[in-house]
Enzyme design. Structure first.
Site, mmCIF file in Angstrom:
data_model
loop_
_atom_site.group_PDB
_atom_site.id
_atom_site.type_symbol
_atom_site.label_atom_id
_atom_site.label_comp_id
_atom_site.label_asym_id
_atom_site.label_seq_id
_atom_site.Cartn_x
_atom_site.Cartn_y
_atom_site.Cartn_z
ATOM 1 N N GLY A 156 0.834 -1.189 0.000
ATOM 2 C CA GLY A 156 0.000 0.000 0.000
ATOM 3 C C GLY A 156 0.868 1.238 0.000
ATOM 4 O O GLY A 156 2.017 1.213 -0.463
ATOM 5 N N ILE A 158 2.372 2.786 2.463
ATOM 6 C CA ILE A 158 3.588 2.621 3.259
ATOM 7 C C ILE A 158 4.536 1.658 2.566
ATOM 8 O O ILE A 158 5.737 1.935 2.426
ATOM 9 C CB ILE A 158 3.241 2.128 4.671
ATOM 10 C CG1 ILE A 158 2.431 3.195 5.406
ATOM 11 C CG2 ILE A 158 4.505 1.778 5.456
ATOM 12 C CD1 ILE A 158 1.796 2.707 6.697
ATOM 13 N N SER A 237 2.903 -3.040 11.180
ATOM 14 C CA SER A 237 1.516 -2.949 10.721
ATOM 15 C C SER A 237 0.575 -3.100 11.906
ATOM 16 O O SER A 237 0.209 -2.119 12.544
ATOM 17 C CB SER A 237 1.240 -4.011 9.655
ATOM 18 O OG SER A 237 1.492 -5.328 10.150
ATOM 19 N N ARG A 238 0.192 -4.331 12.223
ATOM 20 C CA ARG A 238 -0.608 -4.647 13.398
ATOM 21 C C ARG A 238 -0.065 -5.935 14.003
ATOM 22 O O ARG A 238 0.333 -6.854 13.291
ATOM 23 C CB ARG A 238 -2.088 -4.819 13.031
ATOM 24 C CG ARG A 238 -2.796 -3.514 12.683
ATOM 25 C CD ARG A 238 -2.919 -2.608 13.904
ATOM 26 N NE ARG A 238 -3.679 -1.396 13.633
ATOM 27 C CZ ARG A 238 -3.161 -0.245 13.263
ATOM 28 N NH1 ARG A 238 -1.844 -0.141 13.074
ATOM 29 N NH2 ARG A 238 -3.928 0.817 13.080
ATOM 30 N N GLU A 267 -1.174 -4.491 23.495
ATOM 31 C CA GLU A 267 -0.421 -3.260 23.711
ATOM 32 C C GLU A 267 -1.019 -2.474 24.875
ATOM 33 O O GLU A 267 -2.247 -2.369 24.972
ATOM 34 C CB GLU A 267 -0.430 -2.398 22.443
ATOM 35 C CG GLU A 267 0.281 -3.048 21.280
ATOM 36 C CD GLU A 267 0.299 -2.196 20.018
ATOM 37 O OE1 GLU A 267 -0.217 -1.046 20.067
ATOM 38 O OE2 GLU A 267 0.801 -2.666 18.996
ATOM 39 N N HIS A 286 4.987 1.201 19.397
ATOM 40 C CA HIS A 286 3.998 1.639 18.390
ATOM 41 C C HIS A 286 4.191 3.123 18.050
ATOM 42 O O HIS A 286 3.263 3.931 18.126
ATOM 43 C CB HIS A 286 2.570 1.389 18.884
ATOM 44 C CG HIS A 286 1.577 1.238 17.767
ATOM 45 N ND1 HIS A 286 0.519 0.380 17.815
ATOM 46 C CD2 HIS A 286 1.504 1.845 16.548
ATOM 47 C CE1 HIS A 286 -0.191 0.454 16.700
ATOM 48 N NE2 HIS A 286 0.397 1.350 15.903
ATOM 49 N N ALA A 288 6.264 4.120 15.123
ATOM 50 C CA ALA A 288 7.014 4.194 13.870
ATOM 51 C C ALA A 288 6.728 5.455 13.060
ATOM 52 O O ALA A 288 7.623 5.982 12.405
ATOM 53 C CB ALA A 288 6.733 2.953 13.021
#
Length: 325
Positions: A156, A158, A237-238, A267, A286, A288
């Site tokens: 995508g 990113i 990502s996740r 998290e 988390h 980035a």
């Protein structure tokens, strides 16, 4: 069809409204806008203000669990999610509600994080950090990037930004996306059903896919087995995209030399989680794409979309609830 500003009421959820208020006042002086910085007042605000548009920062201050409440409020026509992932949004009828995300707004910065992390791990910085704590002077040779296989899971906004930086380093870029089609700076593109072909022999793996039912747990034992021995692995990502038990097995066996992890299944990462203590893991919280002024970057992108909304034009970054992105 152009709509009048007085036809809309915009609710912005953010825990630092003073940083954003001047921008909205300048861009939309006649628009009815309210800021919400206390999650406990959400239900009352929705009932009293009845917003037609919501611009929401997940978790700041409204927790993700409250997003379905916002999208399902009767007056809400459009909710703009200040982030790429919308897995917290629940289900909505796209004929009745519009959801947009912030995909691409901070993509260059997240890509810089990814490439810097891969470069650091490749040179051996985690090893040297450990040696420094031991006051140990010992050199290890490292291998240049040239023509090595760099796999991007999720091409995508990113992923494509990562590909551009990686290509400049003379890496051989392979990647996956929903439908395989020519992609700038990518030598081999595979559809999402052929992830194993993309991962085969990859020395670097950078994960940037959306979390959907199809991608949940997709980086499994089989996925790690397909990579080159001693691979460098990054997930920004996740957390749920990666089977963390499988990752630990790959780290313990040496299949993965270094893992750089910005996201996790839970998290904050629990203090007793083994990933904290693993010597070949770098944990970041988390962050980035948490560059300076990222809140303002996202607000500006929302303002541009709000202009389109008021002009009756098609919005950018509309999310397909069936795809999840």
């Amino acid at each position: 069809m152009k709509t009048m500003e007085h036809d809309h009421r915009v609710l912005i959820t953010n825990d630092k409204p003073e940083a954003l208020a001047p921008l909205f006042k300048e861009r939309f002086p006649d628009l009815t806008i309210r800021f919400l910085s206390d999650a406990d007042t959400l239900d009352a605000t929705l009932a009293e203000f009845n917003p037609t548009v919501i611009f929401a920062y997940p978790g700041e201050p409204v927790p993700k669990s409250k997003f379905p409440v916002m999208i399902n409020h009767p007056s809400v026509q459009w909710i703009s999610n200040s982030g790429a992932g919308v897995e917290h949004m629940g289900q909505w009828n796209p004929k009745e509600k519009i959801v947009t995300n912030a995909s691409g707004v901070n993509a260059p910065f997240l890509a810089q994080y990814a490439i810097a992390a891969h470069m650091s791990a490749n040179i051996g910085m985690p090893l040297y950090a450990r040696q420094q704590r031991q006051k140990l002077w010992r050199m290890e040779e490292w291998q240049p990037f040239d023509d090595r296989r760099f796999c991007i899971i999720g091409l995508g906004n990113i992923g494509q930004a990562v590909a551009g930086y990686a290509k400049a380093l003379n890496l051989r870029i392979v990647g996956t996306r929903g439908t395989a089609r020519p992609t700038p700076n990518v030598d081999e593109v595979y559809d999402s059903d052929n992830i194993m072909r993309a991962l085969t022999g990859a020395e670097f793996v950078s994960v940037h896919t959306a979390l959907t039912p199809e991608t949940k747990g997709m980086i499994s034992d089989d996925a790690f087995a397909a990579m080159a021995d001693g691979a460098i692995f990054l997930n920004a990502s996740r957390g749920a995209v990666v089977d963390e038990d499988a990752l630990l097995r790959a780290l313990d066996s040496g299949k993965v030399k270094t893992a750089i992890l910005d996201v996790f299944q839970q998290e904050p990462l629990p203090k007793d989680h083994p990933l904290w203590e693993h010597e070949n893991v770098i944990v970041t919280p988390h962050m980035a794409d948490s560059v300076k002024d990222w809140h303002v970057n996202n607000a500006r992108a929302f303002c541009d979309n709000l202009d389109r909304w008021l002009m009756g034009e098609k919005l950018q970054n509309i999310v397909d609830p069936k795809k999840g992105y």
